[in-house]
Design a protein around this motif. Structure first.
Motif, PDB file in Angstrom:
ATOM      1  N   TYR A  18       7.419  -3.463   0.284  1.00 16.09           N
ATOM      2  CA  TYR A  18       5.973  -3.612   0.123  1.00 16.09           C
ATOM      3  C   TYR A  18       5.217  -2.590   0.969  1.00 16.09           C
ATOM      4  N   GLY A  63       5.720   0.833  -0.438  1.00 15.11           N
ATOM      5  CA  GLY A  63       4.954   1.002  -1.667  1.00 15.11           C
ATOM      6  C   GLY A  63       3.474   1.194  -1.406  1.00 15.11           C
ATOM      7  N   ALA A 121      10.540  -5.107  -7.892  1.00  8.93           N
ATOM      8  CA  ALA A 121       9.748  -4.462  -6.841  1.00  8.93           C
ATOM      9  C   ALA A 121       9.959  -2.951  -6.848  1.00  8.93           C
ATOM     10  N   GLY A 156       8.568  -1.527 -10.123  1.00 11.24           N
ATOM     11  CA  GLY A 156       7.117  -1.660 -10.139  1.00 11.24           C
ATOM     12  C   GLY A 156       6.430  -0.614  -9.286  1.00 11.24           C
ATOM     13  N   PHE A 157       6.903  -0.438  -8.054  1.00 14.93           N
ATOM     14  CA  PHE A 157       6.276   0.562  -7.183  1.00 14.93           C
ATOM     15  C   PHE A 157       6.499   1.975  -7.715  1.00 14.93           C
ATOM     16  N   ALA A 165       5.466  -5.242  -9.336  1.00 14.00           N
ATOM     17  CA  ALA A 165       6.003  -5.035  -7.988  1.00 14.00           C
ATOM     18  C   ALA A 165       5.779  -6.254  -7.102  1.00 14.00           C
TER      19      ALA A 165
END
Length: 218
Positions: A14, A17, A95, A98-99, A145
């Motif tokens: 996270y 990203g 994740a 998505g990123f 993500a």
């Protein structure tokens, strides 16, 4: 994959990203265009436009999205629910993909990339690449993500982050961006929305808007 490992991966992915999608992207945009691309919150405080920006900040600008995995890693606050290992691995894949998709879609926008809307500004309408599949691939990728992060660290905080992001995206797109694009690009945007879905291919088509634009053009 253990719960602690999954939470650590969620936090690391996270933060990486967010830094890449907002920090690095902003730096590159400024180098190429001379502006950061950040236009601030839209609308008056308390309006739907304003709430869209606030919810987006709460969900995507580190606050809730990072807090859930961080609390899980620290062993404080709501702890992750027990999920099958397959779901955690699916979350990891979502994740990462998505990123990566966020960065790809941002790059595809080129100099038209913005965070926020300036009613007096006209940017090119991007309809190629990922934008030929859905009208808002960046938002679709962000939700993907954060869904992955929520599966890696399934807590009440990450669930709240995901809900906040979905609400923010819906408000931002429907109340802020679509009216702006309709006003600026007219028939071109009407044709685009009639053939390309909003967040998912084939879903959210706006053929009625095309008919309305056609009537107005007569």
């Amino acid at each position: 994959m253990t719960t602690d490992t999954a939470a650590g991966l969620a936090l690391g992915l996270y933060l990486l990203g967010v830094v890449a999608a907002f920090g690095v992207r902003t730096w590159l945009h400024r180098r190429r265009t001379g502006t950061s691309g950040y236009l601030g919150l839209s609308g008056a405080p308390g309006s739907a436009q304003w709430w869209g920006g606030v919810l987006f900040a709460a969900a995507a600008a580190v606050v809730l999205g990072a807090a859930g995995p961080a609390l899980a890693v620290a062993g404080t606050g709501p702890q992750p629910a027990a999920l099958p290992a397959a779901l955690r691995w699916a979350g990891l894949a979502a994740a990462v993909l998505g990123f990566a998709a966020v960065l790809g879609a941002q790059s595809a926008m080129g100099s038209s990339w913005r965070i926020g809307v300036d009613p007096g500004e006209r940017t090119s309408l991007v309809t190629t690449g990922a934008f030929a599949l859905v009208r808002n691939p960046i938002f679709t990728a962000m939700i993907t993500a954060l869904t992955g992060v929520a599966l890696l660290a399934p807590t009440l905080v990450t669930a709240a982050a995901l809900v906040s992001l979905v609400l923010a995206v819906e408000l931002q797109v429907r109340v802020v961006e679509e009216p702006y694009l309709r006003q600026v690009h007219g028939q071109q945007y009407a044709l685009y929305t009639a053939r390309v879905g909003r967040f998912v291919p084939g879903i959210g088509l706006q053929r009625q808007m095309l008919a309305t634009e056609g009537e107005n053009a007569r």
